[in-house]
Design a protein around this motif. Structure first.
Motif, mmCIF file in Angstrom:
data_model
loop_
_atom_site.group_PDB
_atom_site.id
_atom_site.type_symbol
_atom_site.label_atom_id
_atom_site.label_comp_id
_atom_site.label_asym_id
_atom_site.label_seq_id
_atom_site.Cartn_x
_atom_site.Cartn_y
_atom_site.Cartn_z
ATOM 1 N N ASP A 197 0.807 -1.299 0.083
ATOM 2 C CA ASP A 197 0.079 -0.070 -0.191
ATOM 3 C C ASP A 197 0.919 1.349 -0.025
ATOM 4 O O ASP A 197 0.579 2.238 -0.507
ATOM 5 N N ARG A 198 2.072 1.105 0.817
ATOM 6 C CA ARG A 198 2.907 2.302 0.826
ATOM 7 C C ARG A 198 4.297 1.793 1.116
ATOM 8 O O ARG A 198 4.576 0.665 1.456
ATOM 9 N N LEU A 199 5.297 2.540 0.921
ATOM 10 C CA LEU A 199 6.622 2.045 1.325
ATOM 11 C C LEU A 199 6.557 1.969 2.986
ATOM 12 O O LEU A 199 6.538 2.829 3.699
ATOM 13 N N ARG A 200 7.074 0.928 3.185
ATOM 14 C CA ARG A 200 7.462 0.414 4.708
ATOM 15 C C ARG A 200 8.745 -0.238 4.726
ATOM 16 O O ARG A 200 8.755 -1.430 4.467
ATOM 17 N N ILE A 201 9.792 0.566 5.231
ATOM 18 C CA ILE A 201 11.088 0.115 4.698
ATOM 19 C C ILE A 201 11.616 -0.295 5.970
ATOM 20 O O ILE A 201 11.828 0.269 7.178
ATOM 21 N N ALA A 202 12.536 -1.296 5.883
ATOM 22 C CA ALA A 202 13.047 -2.043 7.008
ATOM 23 C C ALA A 202 14.850 -2.063 6.721
ATOM 24 O O ALA A 202 15.208 -2.194 5.558
ATOM 25 N N TYR A 203 15.536 -1.629 7.784
ATOM 26 C CA TYR A 203 17.149 -1.718 7.680
ATOM 27 C C TYR A 203 17.358 -2.855 8.715
ATOM 28 O O TYR A 203 16.885 -2.505 10.106
ATOM 29 N N ALA A 204 18.175 -3.711 8.564
ATOM 30 C CA ALA A 204 18.515 -4.766 9.641
ATOM 31 C C ALA A 204 20.048 -5.243 9.463
ATOM 32 O O ALA A 204 20.474 -6.122 8.959
ATOM 33 N N SER A 205 20.862 -4.338 10.241
ATOM 34 C CA SER A 205 22.204 -4.554 10.240
ATOM 35 C C SER A 205 22.904 -3.742 11.386
ATOM 36 O O SER A 205 22.173 -3.088 12.191
ATOM 37 N N LEU A 206 24.179 -3.676 11.528
ATOM 38 C CA LEU A 206 24.924 -2.882 12.663
ATOM 39 C C LEU A 206 24.617 -1.463 11.790
ATOM 40 O O LEU A 206 24.474 -1.198 10.699
ATOM 41 N N VAL A 207 24.294 -0.672 12.804
ATOM 42 C CA VAL A 207 23.918 1.045 12.704
ATOM 43 C C VAL A 207 25.438 1.465 12.828
ATOM 44 O O VAL A 207 25.593 1.994 13.726
ATOM 45 N N MET A 208 25.977 1.450 11.402
ATOM 46 C CA MET A 208 27.547 1.837 11.505
ATOM 47 C C MET A 208 27.836 2.573 10.169
ATOM 48 O O MET A 208 27.113 2.111 9.201
ATOM 49 N N TYR A 209 28.877 3.420 10.287
ATOM 50 C CA TYR A 209 29.167 3.966 9.047
ATOM 51 C C TYR A 209 29.330 3.019 7.579
ATOM 52 O O TYR A 209 28.882 3.259 6.555
ATOM 53 N N TYR A 210 30.162 2.125 8.121
ATOM 54 C CA TYR A 210 30.677 1.177 6.774
ATOM 55 C C TYR A 210 29.497 0.326 6.247
ATOM 56 O O TYR A 210 29.461 0.069 5.314
ATOM 57 N N LYS A 211 28.321 0.311 7.328
ATOM 58 C CA LYS A 211 27.108 -0.528 6.839
ATOM 59 C C LYS A 211 26.158 0.464 5.992
ATOM 60 O O LYS A 211 25.048 0.092 5.353
ATOM 61 N N GLY A 212 26.341 1.895 6.015
ATOM 62 C CA GLY A 212 25.970 2.527 5.103
ATOM 63 C C GLY A 212 24.494 3.138 5.576
ATOM 64 O O GLY A 212 23.613 3.483 4.980
ATOM 65 N N ALA A 213 24.185 3.112 6.930
ATOM 66 C CA ALA A 213 22.941 3.537 7.555
ATOM 67 C C ALA A 213 22.543 5.052 7.041
ATOM 68 O O ALA A 213 21.427 5.303 7.086
ATOM 69 N N ASP A 214 23.744 5.881 7.040
ATOM 70 C CA ASP A 214 23.475 7.144 7.024
ATOM 71 C C ASP A 214 22.972 7.336 5.474
ATOM 72 O O ASP A 214 22.286 8.271 5.053
ATOM 73 N N VAL A 215 23.241 6.473 4.487
ATOM 74 C CA VAL A 215 22.825 6.500 2.990
ATOM 75 C C VAL A 215 21.460 6.548 2.962
ATOM 76 O O VAL A 215 20.721 7.203 2.205
ATOM 77 N N LEU A 216 20.955 5.461 3.598
ATOM 78 C CA LEU A 216 19.581 5.121 3.874
ATOM 79 C C LEU A 216 18.706 6.388 4.367
ATOM 80 O O LEU A 216 17.680 6.780 3.820
ATOM 81 N N ILE A 217 19.290 7.140 5.297
ATOM 82 C CA ILE A 217 18.751 8.031 6.012
ATOM 83 C C ILE A 217 18.712 9.391 5.109
ATOM 84 O O ILE A 217 17.597 9.964 5.157
ATOM 85 N N GLU A 218 19.747 9.661 4.245
ATOM 86 C CA GLU A 218 19.546 10.774 3.300
ATOM 87 C C GLU A 218 18.371 10.524 2.391
ATOM 88 O O GLU A 218 17.882 11.473 1.774
ATOM 89 N N ALA A 219 18.636 8.883 1.924
ATOM 90 C CA ALA A 219 17.618 8.977 0.764
ATOM 91 C C ALA A 219 16.026 9.021 1.518
ATOM 92 O O ALA A 219 15.259 9.543 0.806
ATOM 93 N N LEU A 220 15.878 8.885 2.734
ATOM 94 C CA LEU A 220 14.559 9.112 3.434
ATOM 95 C C LEU A 220 14.380 10.663 3.532
ATOM 96 O O LEU A 220 13.150 11.002 3.327
ATOM 97 N N CYS A 221 15.177 11.158 3.803
ATOM 98 C CA CYS A 221 15.108 12.829 3.679
ATOM 99 C C CYS A 221 14.576 13.280 2.204
ATOM 100 O O CYS A 221 13.702 13.861 2.256
#
Length: 383
Positions: A197-221
């Motif tokens: 129905d809409r985007l419901r996005i999951a991230y499941a990994s270490l929340v660290m720079y090398y894992k790219g969590a910040d890349v996802l957050i920038e995309a969410l912005c």
């Protein structure tokens, strides 16, 4: 089939865990035990890395008798000073010899030996015990100059990328082979796909720079700025609490903090529940991943995989067929892919179903353990 006595050596064993490596080795230990083999796990007792973890199969015998010769930080693992590490190494050797004499293993499955030292595997080889070393890191855990040349020692790599990487570093790989680690796909499988129905996005990994969590957050912005409806869950522990705080502050400054949650480390059961309420897994790692087990779990659960496809992670998905690949470290490209999914619901569902079918047919842990058993028997036969 005759049952084996199998020793397993690994630096950590759940519930003491950092990432997917030690959890995969633990799954193999339990499955081998379930299949009737006598299994002894030798590992450390390092309580600072304890996570919430509920095993799905009965535990084999686990002895937390080894001692790590170092620890981990946000910059990776590092050894204690030699005057501290060397006595630990000698004590570990003494402990291993005692355990081998008591258990009399026929084969050994070695996992992550970072901070344990190669001498432990050399003791096994000297005793005539074949050692299958399952490599799920870019390095086998020791420098090339101490490689244990022995016909009883064999690399199993978690991806062809790891095998190639070892070869490029000069490690002997003539007898090495790739066996994909797979995942507990039968546990994660959901016959009904999550609603699109809409985007419901999951991230499941270490929340660290090398894992790219910040890349996802920038995309969410970018999605928020474009007015695209979504929610997101950023699940996973961290060794970089300052990064998590910075990401949360960025989300708050952009005004969509109500749409994003940070539940921390999730148990396997909690992760299965997470996947039931989400329809996309974003795997935005910026470093060359050895494999990426969480991708398989999510695909089996019926989530659409959107991945950076770095390193061995690229071997899991065929772009546009059973998943989607975005350019690593490019939040604009990631946002474009995510925003396109609701616009093409038929294609979205087709890719998702193909991904689920691929996970179930090609990446089962049961298949992995059967392949490992074949290697054990071949090693014993060759000996």
């Amino acid at each position: 089939m005759e049952k084996l006595r199998i020793s397993i050596v690994s630096n950590l064993y759940p519930p003491q865990s950092i990432g997917g490596y030690e959890r995969a080795i633990a799954d193999y230990a339990r499955l081998l035990h379930k299949r009737g083999h006598e299994v002894l796990v030798l590992t450390s007792n390092t309580e600072k890395y304890t996570i919430d973890y509920t095993p799905t199969h009965a535990e084999p015998l686990v002895k937390r008798c080894l001692i790590l010769g170092g620890c981990w930080s946000d910059r990776g693992g590092f050894w204690f000073p030699p005057e501290q590490a060397e006595p630990i190494n000698l004590e570990n050797q003494k402990i291993l010899i005692q355990e081998l004499q008591a258990f009399q293993p026929q084969v050994c499955l070695a996992g992550n030996i970072d901070l344990l030292r190669i001498e432990l595997l050399q003791i096994l080889l000297t005793a005539g015990i074949p050692v299958i070393h399952y490599i799920m890191n870019a390095s086998p855990g020791y420098p090339l100059e101490v490689y244990p040349y022995s016909p009883l020692y064999k690399y199993i790599t978690c991806s062809n990328w790891i095998l190639q990487n070892l070869q490029e570093q000069g490690y002997p790989v003539e007898t090495a082979q790739t066996i994909y680690p797979g995942a507990a796909v039968e546990e994660f499988y959901q016959p009904q796909l999550p609603p699109h129905d809409r985007l419901r996005i999951a991230y499941a990994s270490l929340v660290m720079y090398y894992k790219g969590a910040d890349v996802l957050i920038e995309a969410l912005c970018l999605l928020h700025t474009a007015g695209i409806p979504f929610t997101a869950t950023i699940a996973g522990g961290t060794l970089e609490p300052h990064l998590v705080k910075a990401l949360q502050e960025l989300i708050a400054s952009e005004g969509f903090q109500e749409q994003v949650s940070f539940p921390g480390v999730l148990s396997r059961q909690q992760l299965k529940q997470l996947y039931k309420t989400h329809n996309v897994l974003v795997f935005p790692s910026r470093f060359d991943e050895p494999f990426g087990i969480s991708q398989i779990e999510a695909m089996a659960a019926g989530l659409t995989l959107v991945t950076s496809g770095t390193g061995g992670a690229r071997e899991i998905v065929e772009d546009g067929e059973d998943g989607l690949i975005f350019q690593s470290e490019n939040p604009l490209h990631l946002a474009d892919i995510l925003s396109s999914l609701p616009n093409f619901p038929t294609e979205w569902e087709t890719i998702t179903r193909r991904g689920q079918q691929k996970a179930m047919s090609q990446f089962s842990q049961v298949k992995t353990v059967e392949q490992l058993e074949s290697v054990f028997w071949q090693m014993l036969s060759d000996r």
